[in-house]
Scaffold this active site. Structure first.
Site, PDB file in Angstrom:
ATOM      1  N   GLY A   1      -1.711  -3.320  10.261  1.00 54.81           N
ATOM      2  CA  GLY A   1      -2.191  -3.657  11.770  1.00 54.81           C
ATOM      3  C   GLY A   1      -3.844  -3.912  11.362  1.00 54.81           C
ATOM      4  N   ASP A   2      -4.144  -3.263  11.929  1.00 54.88           N
ATOM      5  CA  ASP A   2      -6.242  -3.095  11.755  1.00 54.88           C
ATOM      6  C   ASP A   2      -6.888  -2.521  10.619  1.00 54.88           C
ATOM      7  OD1 ASP A   2      -6.916  -5.419  13.483  1.00 54.88           O
ATOM      8  OD2 ASP A   2      -6.831  -3.801  14.699  1.00 54.88           O
ATOM      9  N   GLY A   3      -6.522  -1.495   9.869  1.00 57.96           N
ATOM     10  CA  GLY A   3      -6.393  -0.661   9.017  1.00 57.96           C
ATOM     11  C   GLY A   3      -5.696  -0.767   7.650  1.00 57.96           C
TER      12      GLY A   3
ATOM     13  N   GLY B   1      -9.489   3.267  13.823  1.00 57.94           N
ATOM     14  CA  GLY B   1      -7.892   3.692  13.556  1.00 57.94           C
ATOM     15  C   GLY B   1      -8.861   5.408  12.936  1.00 57.94           C
ATOM     16  N   GLU B   2      -9.608   5.156  11.624  1.00 57.55           N
ATOM     17  CA  GLU B   2     -10.407   6.247  10.913  1.00 57.55           C
ATOM     18  C   GLU B   2     -11.001   7.333  12.151  1.00 57.55           C
ATOM     19  OE1 GLU B   2     -10.023   7.876   7.107  1.00 57.55           O
ATOM     20  OE2 GLU B   2      -9.273   6.120   7.960  1.00 57.55           O
TER      21      GLU B   2
ATOM     22  N   THR C   1      -0.089  -1.474  15.270  1.00 56.76           N
ATOM     23  CA  THR C   1       0.376  -0.564  16.275  1.00 56.76           C
ATOM     24  C   THR C   1      -0.422  -1.539  16.953  1.00 56.76           C
ATOM     25  OG1 THR C   1       0.507   1.398  15.610  1.00 56.76           O
ATOM     26  CG2 THR C   1      -0.048   0.891  17.592  1.00 56.76           C
ATOM     27  N   GLY C   2      -2.270  -1.534  16.466  1.00 51.40           N
ATOM     28  CA  GLY C   2      -3.565  -2.167  16.991  1.00 51.40           C
ATOM     29  C   GLY C   2      -3.431  -3.578  17.315  1.00 51.40           C
TER      30      GLY C   2
ATOM     31  N   THR D   1       1.007  -0.834   0.423  1.00 47.01           N
ATOM     32  CA  THR D   1      -0.270  -0.202   0.006  1.00 47.01           C
ATOM     33  C   THR D   1       0.679   1.594   0.164  1.00 47.01           C
ATOM     34  OG1 THR D   1      -0.171   0.101   2.412  1.00 47.01           O
ATOM     35  CG2 THR D   1      -1.297  -1.063   1.084  1.00 47.01           C
TER      36      THR D   1
ATOM     37  N   GLU E   1      -9.967  -1.558   5.858  1.00 43.64           N
ATOM     38  CA  GLU E   1      -9.981  -0.655   3.944  1.00 43.64           C
ATOM     39  C   GLU E   1     -10.746  -2.055   3.183  1.00 43.64           C
ATOM     40  OE1 GLU E   1      -7.040   1.283   2.186  1.00 43.64           O
ATOM     41  OE2 GLU E   1      -6.057   2.345   4.022  1.00 43.64           O
TER      42      GLU E   1
END
Length: 461
Positions: A175-177, A423-424, A207-208, A149, A181
């Protein structure tokens, strides 16, 4: 030994010793080593792949350390290769075909599309891919297409346009992001109903890492790249609840959590310490707890069974979900007919949680794994039965739908808060961290409804 009881029965040589080699109908490979100790491998749980080199059968596996047998419930996962000498080329081919046939019967993925986020966490995703993901994919004979990405929402764009007929799953090394997406990209496709059946895997490299932590913890496994990869290789699947968050024509699909107040402040404002990796949450979290902020506002919710006494009865004003030309239109639920309850602030924070772990170190919803079909909401308020208390009053409520009406900080109407989902940043109020940046929604009333079992995940169980 009765050969009729086995899918495979043959004689092989292991370290110079002849031994019977069997594959039983329940998928267990057995043989004796040079010390005449029985060894066994579970094809489903431990075998990654098999190949032949002339008369040698090579079995690549992922085994847990310790124990007299190869299989053991103790220790961590290690890659291990076993080599068996067959009596002839034909025998080697037959053995390889039988083992591969059993592997194929398990429905494992053969082709994956990989997202690697080189910017997440401590920017370790590329190393995680090289050290842990790539070797295991090669051992399991899984073909893959790699996409790094390059910017925010890049994975969403790719997932929206991806030819899913070429793949058996999507893997997010991040991570979870990136997971969020990908789910949002699939939900906005015209063929979203078919697209959501493709399983998504997550390898912790951010991170998470709340989603993969929740999945592995539910199976009693540690949150490591090795165990996460094994879950993908095995190909087991489970459904994933998805929450639709909307405000007017703007919408966002959440799979993890929505936060306002303390948790959102920690998650977003700690970005200034991103170089610290996940430790940034601990450091900034301590700072925020030592200097608690309080926010005016209210929250309305439809309680799940057993939580009907929380809050006060209310009649919620529900805005309809705007219909789009394509993609998932949102849950089919008449919110106006539901029994709503209400809680008024001031609040220290509100956290809506879809899984047990908000991050690797934060188990926000311990009962989520027992009740995976109901969203668990944790409230932290300074009010208890209308009276102020010296310490925060904590409420945990399982809910079906939520309306959040955020307000300003108590004592300073010029400063508002941040609303964060997965996280958004959904909304930034005035006076907040980086409030000059655009956000998806206004700092105003939001509506959230959970749709059960919408997406699909690779899971260890």
């Amino acid at each position: 030994m009765d050969q009729q009881q086995h899918i495979l029965y043959d004689e092989v040589v292991v370290n110079g010793k002849e031994t019977a080699f069997t594959l039983s109908p329940d998928g267990i490979l057995r043989w004796h080593d040079h010390a005449n100790v029985l060894r066994c491998l579970s094809v489903d749980r431990e075998v990654l792949g098999v190949s032949i080199a002339k008369q040698q059968i090579v079995i690549r596996s992922f085994v847990e350390t310790d124990g007299s047998c190869v299989s053991s419930c103790a220790g961590g996962l290690v890659r291990k290769t076993f080599v068996f000498q067959a009596s002839s080329d034909d025998s080697a081919r037959n053995m390889c075909d039988k083992i591969q046939g059993y592997i194929d019967s398990l429905g494992r993925p053969k082709k994956l599309f990989l997202f690697v986020n080189p910017f997440g966490g401590r920017k370790s995703a590329s190393k995680v891919f090289t050290d842990h993901v790539k070797p295991i994919l090669e051992d399991a004979n899984i073909e893959y297409t790699l996409q790094e990405t390059k910017y925010q929402l890049h994975a969403k764009e790719v997932a929206h346009d991806l030819d899913l007929t070429k793949y058996d799953g999507i893997l997010c090394v991040s991570g979870d992001g990136i997971l969020v997406e990908v789910v949002n990209g699939l939900l906005e496709r015209e063929d979203w109903q078919v697209a959501l059946k493709i399983p998504i895997g997550v390898i912790p490299a951010g991170t998470g890492n709340g989603m993969i932590k929740s999945l592995l913890d539910s199976a009693g496994q540690p949150c490591t790249a090795a165990y996460a990869m094994l879950a993908v290789i095995q190909g087991h699947k489970r459904s994933l609840d998805v929450a639709t968050i909307w405000q007017g024509q703007s919408r966002f699909f959440s799979v993890l959590m929505l936060a306002w107040g303390l948790i959102a402040d920690i998650d977003i404002e700690s970005e200034q310490y991103r170089w610290m990796g996940s430790a940034r949450m601990d450091l900034y979290g301590l700072q925020r707890i030592l200097s608690l902020r309080k926010y005016n506002g209210c929250i309305s919710f439809v309680p799940a069974p057993g939580f009907e006494d929380a809050g006060e009865p209310t009649s919620a004003a529900v805005e309809p979900l705007t219909t789009q030309h394509h993609g998932y239109q949102g849950p089919k639920l008449d919110l106006g007919t539901l029994s709503w309850r209400k809680l008024n602030g001031p609040f220290i924070g509100i956290w809506l949680q879809n899984v047990a772990w908000g991050s690797e170190n934060a188990m926000a919803a311990p009962n989520a794994k027992e009740c995976p079909k109901l969203r668990l909401m944790s409230l932290m308020s300074e009010m208890s039965n209308g009276q102020y208390v010296r310490s925060p009053h904590v409420l945990y409520i399982k809910v079906k739908a939520v309306i959040l009406e955020p307000g300003s900080r108590t004592g300073d109407s010029t400063k508002e808060g941040i609303i964060d989902s997965d996280g958004e940043v959904l909304a930034r109020g005035k006076g907040t961290y980086k409030c000059h940046l655009n956000s998806l929604m206004r700092y105003d009333k939001l509506q959230i409804v959970l749709d059960q079992g919408l997406a699909t995940l690779f899971t260890p169980i």
